[in-house]
Design a protein around this motif. Structure first.
Motif: not given
Length: 286
Positions: A9, A12-13, A16, A218, A227, A229, A231
């Protein structure tokens, strides 16, 4: 913690947030985080001018792939990454800062200070520690029932410590081993040679399905995990045995037990995962 679903997770974040960003400078505030090269100043200088292309994962390790370099990062127990404006105050326990040309930072924070970073030429990371001895990726096509059995079936140990050993299967930690063994109805202290063909099949399916569900959610935020971000993960709300000591088993209603197996706190249902019943099944199948 974090385990495979949490690291995936974060990967992946981070893609971005940092893909395409060029490093202007690097600040190392805790030198022991940097394992390769041995000199943190050399580590910082080597990264200047390089652009992050993507972020990949191998087991519980992040591979931050740049143009001409690969940074291998292990979050250990409480490491986390985040992207911040460069002018924003630096939080306590922030140990490494990657300053980008666009005025933002990728910051590594680690309260426990156990995280590590290794810098390699592309491809070299797979031939040297810490990645060189890692085992099968459980969410890739190569993780077949046949491969699982061939790796573990003749090992002289209990099944839980074997599943935790990253040289056999990567990414499985305490939470997800307990959950997978419960789903497969296998006691964590069973020997691999005592497992029947049906039990191996259930275990293989349970490992894959447990990890995939956790990735989809997640990850699990049991303590401090977030994560890239900031979250939280949500899979902790789907855990069936881990963290549920003395609560009723969701299958049979018996009280969930907690014990130590290989030095790790272990949750299981004594009825659904009966050690004696499992051994009887194995003898009957001989």
């Amino acid at each position: 913690m974090p385990e495979l679903p949490e690291v995936e997770t974060v990967r992946r974040t981070l893609i971005e947030l940092v893909a395409g960003k060029k490093i202007a400078s690097v600040t190392v505030r805790l030198p022991r985080i940097i394992q390769k090269p041995a000199d943190p100043a050399q580590f910082a200088d080597a990264l200047v001018g390089h652009t992050i292309q993507t972020v990949e994962r191998r087991g519980k390790f992040l591979r931050i792939v740049l143009d001409g370099l690969v940074l291998v990062s292990h979050l250990r127990m409480e490491g986390r990454y985040g992207v911040y404006p460069s002018e924003e105050d630096v939080e306590l326990h922030t140990h490494v800062l990657f300053h980008f040309e666009d005025g933002t930072d990728l910051r590594y924070k680690d309260v426990r200070q156990f995280g590590t970073m290794h810098l390699f030429a592309p491809g070299d990371e797979f031939t040297q520690p810490p990645l060189s001895k890692l085992g099968l990726e459980p969410l890739e096509e190569g993780f077949t029932l046949k491969e699982l059995r061939s790796r573990l079936e003749r090992r002289k140990s209990r099944i839980k410590p074997l599943l935790l050993n990253q040289e056999h299967i990567v990414g499985l930690g305490n939470i997800y081993v307990d959950e997978a063994l419960f789903q497969a109805r296998i006691h964590p202290e069973r020997s691999p040679e005592s497992l029947t063909g049906a039990e191996w099949s259930r275990l293989h399916e349970a490992i894959v399905s447990t990890l995939q569900k956790a990735v989809d959610a997640g990850g699990s935020s049991i303590k401090s995990y977030v994560n890239g971000q900031g979250e939280m993960g949500m899979f902790q709300h789907q855990l069936l045995v881990y963290g549920h000591k003395d609560e009723p088993c969701p299958t049979c209603g018996s009280a969930i037990h907690k014990t130590l197996v290989g030095g790790r706190g272990t949750h299981f249902c004594p009825a659904c995962q009966s050690l004696k019943a499992g051994r009887k099944m194995a003898k009957a199948a001989e």
